[in-house]
Every structure is written in structure tokens, then in C-alpha cells.
Design a protein around this motif. Sequence first.
Motif, PDB file in Angstrom:
ATOM      1  N   THR A 330       0.865  -0.902   0.827  1.00  0.00           N
ATOM      2  CA  THR A 330       0.090  -0.070   0.093  1.00  0.00           C
ATOM      3  C   THR A 330       0.531   1.050  -0.149  1.00  0.00           C
ATOM      4  OG1 THR A 330      -1.686  -1.388   1.048  1.00  0.00           O
ATOM      5  CG2 THR A 330      -1.870   0.879   1.131  1.00  0.00           C
ATOM      6  N   ARG A 331       1.850   1.096   0.715  1.00  0.00           N
ATOM      7  CA  ARG A 331       2.895   2.537   0.663  1.00  0.00           C
ATOM      8  C   ARG A 331       3.989   2.521  -0.452  1.00  0.00           C
ATOM      9  NH1 ARG A 331       4.453   0.887   6.710  1.00  0.00           N
ATOM     10  NH2 ARG A 331       3.510   2.098   8.120  1.00  0.00           N
ATOM     11  N   LEU A 333       1.811   1.599  -3.704  1.00  0.00           N
ATOM     12  CA  LEU A 333       1.404   2.158  -4.286  1.00  0.00           C
ATOM     13  C   LEU A 333       1.348   3.229  -3.875  1.00  0.00           C
ATOM     14  CD1 LEU A 333      -1.687  -0.403  -4.361  1.00  0.00           C
ATOM     15  CD2 LEU A 333       0.272  -0.230  -5.953  1.00  0.00           C
ATOM     16  N   LEU A 334       0.806   3.725  -2.879  1.00  0.00           N
ATOM     17  CA  LEU A 334       1.067   5.385  -3.161  1.00  0.00           C
ATOM     18  C   LEU A 334       1.878   6.525  -3.162  1.00  0.00           C
ATOM     19  CD1 LEU A 334      -0.796   5.458   0.989  1.00  0.00           C
ATOM     20  CD2 LEU A 334      -1.479   6.906  -0.725  1.00  0.00           C
ATOM     21  N   ALA A 335       2.671   5.736  -3.203  1.00  0.00           N
ATOM     22  CA  ALA A 335       4.447   6.546  -3.566  1.00  0.00           C
ATOM     23  C   ALA A 335       4.131   6.778  -5.463  1.00  0.00           C
ATOM     24  CB  ALA A 335       5.820   5.631  -3.150  1.00  0.00           C
ATOM     25  N   THR A 336       3.331   5.758  -5.687  1.00  0.00           N
ATOM     26  CA  THR A 336       3.716   5.129  -7.041  1.00  0.00           C
ATOM     27  C   THR A 336       2.409   6.100  -7.526  1.00  0.00           C
ATOM     28  OG1 THR A 336       4.653   3.115  -7.023  1.00  0.00           O
ATOM     29  CG2 THR A 336       3.409   4.176  -9.748  1.00  0.00           C
ATOM     30  N   TYR A 337       0.755   5.986  -6.603  1.00  0.00           N
ATOM     31  CA  TYR A 337      -0.057   6.766  -7.850  1.00  0.00           C
ATOM     32  C   TYR A 337      -0.114   8.154  -6.628  1.00  0.00           C
ATOM     33  CZ  TYR A 337      -0.805   2.833 -10.235  1.00  0.00           C
ATOM     34  OH  TYR A 337      -0.500   1.995 -11.212  1.00  0.00           O
ATOM     35  N   LEU A 338       0.552   8.749  -5.362  1.00  0.00           N
ATOM     36  CA  LEU A 338       0.180   9.992  -5.264  1.00  0.00           C
ATOM     37  C   LEU A 338       1.899  10.490  -4.612  1.00  0.00           C
ATOM     38  CD1 LEU A 338      -3.152   9.173  -3.238  1.00  0.00           C
ATOM     39  CD2 LEU A 338      -2.219  10.814  -5.643  1.00  0.00           C
ATOM     40  N   ALA A 341       1.494  13.475  -1.775  1.00  0.00           N
ATOM     41  CA  ALA A 341       0.971  13.453  -0.669  1.00  0.00           C
ATOM     42  C   ALA A 341       1.521  13.245   0.432  1.00  0.00           C
ATOM     43  CB  ALA A 341       0.060  11.817  -0.164  1.00  0.00           C
ATOM     44  N   PRO A 344       4.595   8.025   2.876  1.00  0.00           N
ATOM     45  CA  PRO A 344       3.480   7.285   3.167  1.00  0.00           C
ATOM     46  C   PRO A 344       4.048   6.822   4.858  1.00  0.00           C
ATOM     47  CG  PRO A 344       3.939   6.728   1.315  1.00  0.00           C
ATOM     48  CD  PRO A 344       5.095   7.936   1.534  1.00  0.00           C
ATOM     49  N   LEU A 349      -2.269   4.099   7.845  1.00  0.00           N
ATOM     50  CA  LEU A 349      -2.593   3.648   6.341  1.00  0.00           C
ATOM     51  C   LEU A 349      -4.295   3.991   6.669  1.00  0.00           C
ATOM     52  CD1 LEU A 349      -0.057   2.200   4.857  1.00  0.00           C
ATOM     53  CD2 LEU A 349      -0.714   4.256   4.153  1.00  0.00           C
TER      54      LEU A 349
END
Length: 357
Positions: A330-331, A333-338, A341, A344, A349
Motif C-alpha cells: 500500500t505504501r 502504491l501511494l508513492a507511485t500514484y500519489l 501526498a 507514506p 494508512l
Amino acid sequence: MRAGRLVSLLLLLQTRGRMTAQDLADELEVSVRTVYRDVESLSASGVPIYADRGPAGGYQLLDGYRTRLTGLTSDEAGTLFLAGMPGPAAELGLGSVLAAAELKLRASLPDELADRADRVRERFHLDAPGWFRAGEPTPHLSTVADAVWSGRVLRIRYRRWKAPREVDRTLHPLGVVLKAGRWYLVAASSSAGFLPPPSSSSSATGRTTAYRVSNILAAEVLDQPASRPKGFDLAEYWAEWTERYESSVYTAVATVRMTVEALNRMTFVFPPEMSRSARAEAGPPDETGWLITRVPIESIKHGHIELLKLGADAEVLDPPELRARFTETTRGLLATYLPEATPPAAAALPNEAHEKA
């Protein structure tokens, strides 16, 4: 050779009716002159075959001349043609043999049974492989089949999943099985000359098991007769082996919170055993449409790959190692898509927030 061709010519006329000499020659892969000689031979032996001249002419049999296959009901005659699998037969090197057998069977049936068999073949088709699976390359399948058929010892070089990856085996072949589009060899190892009965459990030497034919890197049929347990039943052994195999694959269980929709989706995207067990273990959904169930997994890595298919509709609760892997994913994916933000690692989360709630 010639006798077989004469039989094929006779059966072609029984099955298809009038045929020209050229049509017969093309079907039998011989010259027209050879067809003339064969027709003369059949006629001389008492077969009532005659020729009609002209553009619409050809050879045909006297009406009513037919070899009949007795004792078959219409249902039995029809289902015989359901057993014909041209794809697997061709892979085994038996495509032409199957075609010849079907021709002989069709020609020997009385008209009413032959018509029913034709309807079955026209309306039903068997496609064994699962969806979205290309056929596996099995370059040594014909060699394996030859060893099974001739009852001779088989020496193979085999690629397996554990180290050492490539091993040599000398086997007593017992049969081949086509399972969901994949070929397997059932065989007993010849270590120490020991050959256990099919129901025996695995042991260090002489065990009977299944080998995936696509993983055979080299195969050689030896000039040595293979041993075969008395009364060995391939279908019975395969049923026992697959049951043991499926129960041994899933060595762990994941506790998962998921939506009802995700549980229903598992039927279409998960292996059958995982989906079946998850549905059997599922508790009642709460007011938000989420429920808790237990899902069998092979390993942490396997569970991670499979459960990712459910996306945000599932949350792993246990085991901790699997939950930690999903947190890491999840972290990432957040770094890739957001990327804009909050970092992470410092954020709470969704999974972590649920734990604190």
C-alpha cells in the motif's frame, strides 16, 4: 498395408455413399490407378460395389450392404463420439489413428444409430483446458506415451520446483493423464528396484507419483520391461493423488475481512479450493456489507499475490507477516500514484486506522 487400405475404401463408401475415383484417391492418399485396382479386388471378393458413369457418377455400394455393430443402444452409440478428443490424440501422436477408428465405428453403425452419432458430434464439443491458458509445450509427450504403451522403463531429466532444480529419474511408467489441458505422467521410481502399490504413501525411494510432462527436459525409452503393480487402476490412483496433492498445497490460512461482492468475485478469479473454502468459512455480513472469512493459502507470497486481486474490497487481518506485506504494498502504491501526498511512512494508512478504531 493394402488390406488396411481396402478396408478404409470400403468404409468410406459405407459412410459417405457415392464417391468418385479421384475423391477416393485423395482421401486414401494414393493414385487413381490404385483405386481402380482396389475396387476390382473388392468386387472380386464379393463386395457389391458398382460404378455409375458420367459427371455425377462414382463408386457406391449396393443399398443395404453394411457391416453392423450389434448390441449398441442409440444413447451408447452417441456417447462413443463424445469420447473422441482430436486435440489430445494428436498430441499423443494418435490423431490419424483416432480418425481411422471413428471412421470404422461410424461405418459399422446402422443408419439410425449413425445419424444419432452424427448429431452428437455436430452439437457437442469437448474443450478440456481452462480459460486464458495456452497449451503447454510437451515435446517429449510422444516418448512418454510410447513408454507407457509398450511397458518399458523410461529415463528422464526433470525440472522441479525445489533444489536441485534439475534431476534424473528412472521410472516405471503406469499411465498418462490429461488434467485441465495439462499432461501428467504417473510413474513409480525404480530406486533399489522397489515398486510400491499405488495406495502407498510417499517415501524416499520407489514412490509412485505424478510428473508434469511439460517439465520433462529429456526422455529416453530403455530396452527394459517396466514393472506394474497387479490390479493397478489409473483412475483410482489419480483420484487419490489429486486429493492428497490439493490438501498438501494449502499449508496456511489467512483471516480476511472482505465485502460480499469480493467473496462472490473469488469464484471467478481464484483457484477453486480457495474460493470454495472462503465461502464455507464466511461469517454473516455486517450492516456495511463486510464479513470475515478464512482463506487457505500456499505461502505468504502466494497469499499476497492472490488476495491482491480483490483490491480495496479486502483487508488481511492475519497472519501478521501477510498483513505487513500488504502494508508495504500500500505504501508503495501511494508513492507511485500519489507522490505529492504526505510521506507514506508517517501517514496513518487505512488498515492502520482500522486497527486503532
